[in-house]
Design a protein around this motif. Structure first.
Motif, PDB file in Angstrom:
ATOM      1  N   LYS A 117       0.886  -1.166   0.000  1.00  0.00           N
ATOM      2  CA  LYS A 117       0.000   0.000   0.000  1.00  0.00           C
ATOM      3  C   LYS A 117       0.924   1.216   0.000  1.00  0.00           C
ATOM      4  O   LYS A 117       1.921   1.264   0.735  1.00  0.00           O
ATOM      5  CB  LYS A 117      -0.830  -0.039   1.281  1.00  0.00           C
ATOM      6  CG  LYS A 117      -1.801   1.078   1.402  1.00  0.00           C
ATOM      7  CD  LYS A 117      -3.203   0.580   1.211  1.00  0.00           C
ATOM      8  CE  LYS A 117      -4.168   1.734   1.302  1.00  0.00           C
ATOM      9  NZ  LYS A 117      -5.532   1.305   1.312  1.00  0.00           N
ATOM     10  N   HIS A 142      -0.432  -5.254   9.088  1.00  0.00           N
ATOM     11  CA  HIS A 142      -1.713  -5.189   8.378  1.00  0.00           C
ATOM     12  C   HIS A 142      -2.504  -6.478   8.564  1.00  0.00           C
ATOM     13  O   HIS A 142      -3.693  -6.463   8.857  1.00  0.00           O
ATOM     14  CB  HIS A 142      -1.495  -4.933   6.876  1.00  0.00           C
ATOM     15  CG  HIS A 142      -2.756  -5.088   6.083  1.00  0.00           C
ATOM     16  ND1 HIS A 142      -3.030  -6.190   5.308  1.00  0.00           N
ATOM     17  CD2 HIS A 142      -3.860  -4.299   6.001  1.00  0.00           C
ATOM     18  CE1 HIS A 142      -4.227  -6.064   4.761  1.00  0.00           C
ATOM     19  NE2 HIS A 142      -4.754  -4.923   5.168  1.00  0.00           N
ATOM     20  N   CYS A 463     -11.481  -4.277   0.111  1.00  0.00           N
ATOM     21  CA  CYS A 463     -12.349  -3.701   1.142  1.00  0.00           C
ATOM     22  C   CYS A 463     -12.676  -4.724   2.234  1.00  0.00           C
ATOM     23  O   CYS A 463     -13.156  -5.822   1.935  1.00  0.00           O
ATOM     24  CB  CYS A 463     -13.636  -3.213   0.497  1.00  0.00           C
ATOM     25  SG  CYS A 463     -14.800  -2.567   1.695  1.00  0.00           S
TER      26      CYS A 463
HETATM   27  C1  HEM Z   1     -20.230   0.105  -1.252  1.00  0.00           C
HETATM   28  C2  HEM Z   1     -19.469   0.204  -0.214  1.00  0.00           C
HETATM   29  C3  HEM Z   1     -17.966   0.204  -0.209  1.00  0.00           C
HETATM   30  C4  HEM Z   1     -17.057   0.349  -1.230  1.00  0.00           C
HETATM   31  C5  HEM Z   1     -17.354   0.535  -2.714  1.00  0.00           C
HETATM   32  C6  HEM Z   1     -15.739   0.269  -0.652  1.00  0.00           C
HETATM   33  C7  HEM Z   1     -14.553   0.368  -1.370  1.00  0.00           C
HETATM   34  C8  HEM Z   1     -13.307   0.161  -0.832  1.00  0.00           C
HETATM   35  C9  HEM Z   1     -12.084   0.139  -1.593  1.00  0.00           C
HETATM   36  C10 HEM Z   1     -11.983   0.376  -3.088  1.00  0.00           C
HETATM   37  C11 HEM Z   1     -11.067  -0.130  -0.742  1.00  0.00           C
HETATM   38  C12 HEM Z   1      -9.627  -0.371  -1.104  1.00  0.00           C
HETATM   39  C13 HEM Z   1      -8.718   0.822  -0.939  1.00  0.00           C
HETATM   40  C14 HEM Z   1      -7.337   0.500  -1.455  1.00  0.00           C
HETATM   41  O1  HEM Z   1      -7.097  -0.543  -2.056  1.00  0.00           O
HETATM   42  O2  HEM Z   1      -6.479   1.364  -1.276  1.00  0.00           O
HETATM   43  C15 HEM Z   1     -11.638  -0.268   0.574  1.00  0.00           C
HETATM   44  C16 HEM Z   1     -10.914  -0.539   1.706  1.00  0.00           C
HETATM   45  C17 HEM Z   1     -11.472  -0.644   2.942  1.00  0.00           C
HETATM   46  N1  HEM Z   1     -12.809  -0.554   3.265  1.00  0.00           N
HETATM   47 FE1  HEM Z   1     -14.332  -0.312   1.981  1.00  0.00          FE
HETATM   48  N2  HEM Z   1     -15.871   0.085   0.698  1.00  0.00           N
HETATM   49  C18 HEM Z   1     -17.200   0.037   1.004  1.00  0.00           C
HETATM   50  C19 HEM Z   1     -17.757  -0.135   2.247  1.00  0.00           C
HETATM   51  C20 HEM Z   1     -17.052  -0.323   3.402  1.00  0.00           C
HETATM   52  C21 HEM Z   1     -17.639  -0.507   4.698  1.00  0.00           C
HETATM   53  C22 HEM Z   1     -19.137  -0.545   4.965  1.00  0.00           C
HETATM   54  C23 HEM Z   1     -16.611  -0.639   5.580  1.00  0.00           C
HETATM   55  C24 HEM Z   1     -16.639  -0.875   7.074  1.00  0.00           C
HETATM   56  C25 HEM Z   1     -17.671  -0.870   7.839  1.00  0.00           C
HETATM   57  C26 HEM Z   1     -15.370  -0.564   4.825  1.00  0.00           C
HETATM   58  C27 HEM Z   1     -14.110  -0.693   5.348  1.00  0.00           C
HETATM   59  C28 HEM Z   1     -12.948  -0.725   4.614  1.00  0.00           C
HETATM   60  C29 HEM Z   1     -11.635  -0.969   5.198  1.00  0.00           C
HETATM   61  C30 HEM Z   1     -11.330  -1.224   6.676  1.00  0.00           C
HETATM   62  C31 HEM Z   1     -10.712  -0.898   4.148  1.00  0.00           C
HETATM   63  C32 HEM Z   1      -9.191  -1.083   4.240  1.00  0.00           C
HETATM   64  C33 HEM Z   1      -8.885  -2.548   4.045  1.00  0.00           C
HETATM   65  C34 HEM Z   1      -7.404  -2.902   4.072  1.00  0.00           C
HETATM   66  O3  HEM Z   1      -6.563  -2.100   3.692  1.00  0.00           O
HETATM   67  O4  HEM Z   1      -7.126  -4.028   4.485  1.00  0.00           O
HETATM   68  N3  HEM Z   1     -15.680  -0.368   3.513  1.00  0.00           N
HETATM   69  N4  HEM Z   1     -12.998  -0.092   0.491  1.00  0.00           N
END
Ligand code: HEM
Length: 531
Positions: A117, A142, A463
């Motif tokens: 990252k 991580h 995500c």
């Molecule tokens: C439609 C809903 C959602 C979309 C489209 C979305 C999209 C994304 C994307 C694209 C990333 C990746 C970022 C990267 O690669 O740099 C991400 C990471 C993350 N999202 Fe979501 N997200 C959504 C909903 C949620 C919800 C509801 C939560 C928590 C309650 C959440 C928690 C996280 C977390 C903790 C990460 C970091 C994961 C990691 O680095 O291991 N997201 N999300």
């Protein structure tokens, strides 16, 4: 080398020489070293830098101001799209940055265990010694964090949490019912944002923010939005974060951001005073958890840092997906009719609509949400990754390109989802493309469009909250369609990005308004909502 390829560098050198000459002729000796340095650096970036042969806008080749400027204007996704159209599937978007737009590259970048990252995301740290799941770089840390947080937002956790989610959705529906009585129009971006953040607060710390029912905290969405916009600028040009220029903006930006941080801190303090297992929230899920490898649990400061990311990340993204869904339902009458029929025929009462096989079996609902995620991804940004330390001796290859050490590489979600090679007629919202027998595409095309569909990213940093989104969004849409007829409310000043596409600005997540809608309770249903 063609003339067009030479024109940029030559212009850069001439400009450099001109600036230097002016500075000399002005005899402002004390500025000279600085100007000379700029000329040398810019000339190097144009002519000798390992990325100098990659195409891209002239300004982007010499400075990160290019992407920072578009991030300030929140149109970096549109700009990246236009640049791909002009320069091809690989573009130089900063002196050290390449953005790719191909399925092969998306998989090579995002599923590559050797890549990290990007350090650019460190600008989102609230405290320089504390990392959260989103901005932690170290792979081992991580993995530990992901296991711990995963406990609270996994599919299993969602089953435990479902009754609380239902309560919040019920409040949402009651508000629509109230508006239906006097035919008042509702801005669905606003309504969905209140719902999303209240659910997010409940998931995190067992308390919503009461945005749906009270005016008190309604400053929150705009505070989060300001914070996201600011951070997005820094992700594009990290040096800006550390040069202290923000002090100039202090009175405008920081009060809102600080207010949000204080509020999260108070919520955590209040929650920690309660019995840990009194609520089915993130805190109760992770309280007793010890990582099997390291034996570590999470400190309160870490918890706070996680919360300042998770609350907006969880609330804002699902809210965007819901608002976009209402937009497409109100724009495509046939889609609306087909989805309403599916829900109304499949369920005999609103109570029957809950997570599980029956809701998951609504094929058209699933296709509709998938298509909305494609055409209007809630996170429409570029996902950045950095190379490993051994990239010089053990080269990283992305879609056939050997990437020079020190390069930051990214894939833009908006551009991937609007690529006509993967999604024919990409600007049209067509849920049928996700139903095999109606998609009208070959097996090969069917596979490639699935590979190109990456709204939640891919690989180890995908995500963590997908299960929350897939629990919440179908539930809200199915219940709304079961109770209400709805339509777009006349002239409401919304903007469309051409055609019938929901207009979303890019700020890590997205910023949008509308659609403004009117609701009417269907005959014979909804007594419990108005009563
Ligand atoms: C439609 C809903 C959602 C979309 C489209 C979305 C999209 C994304 C994307 C694209 C990333 C990746 C970022 C990267 O690669 O740099 C991400 C990471 C993350 N999202 Fe979501 N997200 C959504 C909903 C949620 C919800 C509801 C939560 C928590 C309650 C959440 C928690 C996280 C977390 C903790 C990460 C970091 C994961 C990691 O680095 O291991 N997201 N999300």
């Amino acid at each position: 080398m063609k003339f067009a390829e030479l024109a940029g560098p030559v212009f850069g050198i001439l400009l450099g020489l001109l600036v230097a000459r002016v500075s000399v002729s002005n005899a402002v000796q004390r500025f000279n070293p600085h100007v000379t340095q700029c000329v040398l650096v810019y000339s190097y970036r144009l002519l000798l830098h390992p990325l100098h042969r990659y195409p891209g806008p002239f300004l982007a080749k010499i400075t990160d101001w290019y992407s920072a400027y578009h991030a300030i204007r929140m149109n970096l996704h549109f700009t990246t799209y236009a640049d791909h159209a002009k320069y091809g599937p690989v573009i130089r978007q900063g002196p050290n940055k390449l953005v790719f737009s191909s399925v092969q590259a998306a998989h090579d970048v995002l599923q590559n265990e050797r890549l990290f990252k990007s350090r650019a995301y460190l600008v989102t740290q609230v405290n320089p010694t504390i990392f959260n799941l989103f901005n932690v770089i170290d792979t081992r840390l991580h993995r530990t964090k992901r296991r711990i947080i995963g406990q609270g937002i996994s599919e299993k956790a969602m089953r435990r949490f479902e009754p609380v989610m239902h309560e919040q959705v019920q409040v949402f529906l009651a508000q629509l019912a109230r508006a239906s009585k006097d035919s008042s129009p509702l801005d669905m971006s606003e309504k969905c944002s209140h719902l999303g953040l209240d659910i997010s607060g409940e998931i995190g710390f067992g308390h919503g923010f009461e945005l749906q029912t009270s005016e008190k905290n309604r400053w929150m969405p705009s505070g989060i939005s300001t914070s996201n916009r600011r951070l997005n600028v820094y992700v594009q040009f990290p040096a800006l974060r550390y040069i202290g220029w923000e002090k100039l903006l202090l009175p405008v930006i920081l009060p809102k951001v600080m207010r949000f941080h204080r509020m999260v801190r108070d919520k955590i303090r209040a929650r920690l005073k309660e019995d840990t297992h009194s609520r089915p929230d993130l805190l109760s899920s992770i309280h007793d958890y010890k990582d099997p490898d390291t034996g570590s649990s999470m400190s309160k400061r870490e918890l706070w840092s996680e919360a300042t990311f998770l609350i907006p990340a969880g609330g804002d993204t699902t809210a965007s997906l819901l608002a976009a869904s209402f937009f497409y339902l109100s724009h495509y009458p046939k889609t609306y009719q087909r989805l309403a029929t599916e829900i109304r025929e499949r369920f005999s009462s609103a109570e029957e609509i809950r997570g599980g096989v029956k809701l998951a079996g609504c094929a058209y609902l699933h296709a509709f949400i998938t298509e909305t995620l494609r055409i209007s991804p809630p996170s429409n940004t570029t996902l950045w990754r950095d190379l490993p330390a051994d990239a010089a001796t053990n080269p990283v290859i992305i879609d056939g390109h050997v990437i020079p050490p020190g390069t930051r590489i990214g894939v833009n979600l908006y551009c991937m989802h609007r690529n006509p090679t993967y999604f024919p007629d990409p600007r049209s919202h067509r849920p049928e493309r996700w139903i095999r027998e109606e998609s009208g595409v070959s097996d090969e095309q069917w596979k490639i469009m699935h590979d190109a569909f990456i709204p939640f990213s891919l690989g180890p940093r995908n995500c963590a909250g997908k299960a929350v989104a897939w629990a919440e969004v179908p539930l809200v849409l199915a219940k709304t369609l079961w109770y209400f007829d709805f339509w777009r409310a006349g002239e409401d000043g919304e903007r469309l990005d051409g055609g019938d596409v929901f207009y979303m600005l890019d700020q890590l997540g997205s910023r949008h308004t509308g659609p403004v809608m009117k609701f009417r309770l269907r005959d014979g249903v909804g007594e419990e909502l108005v009563g």
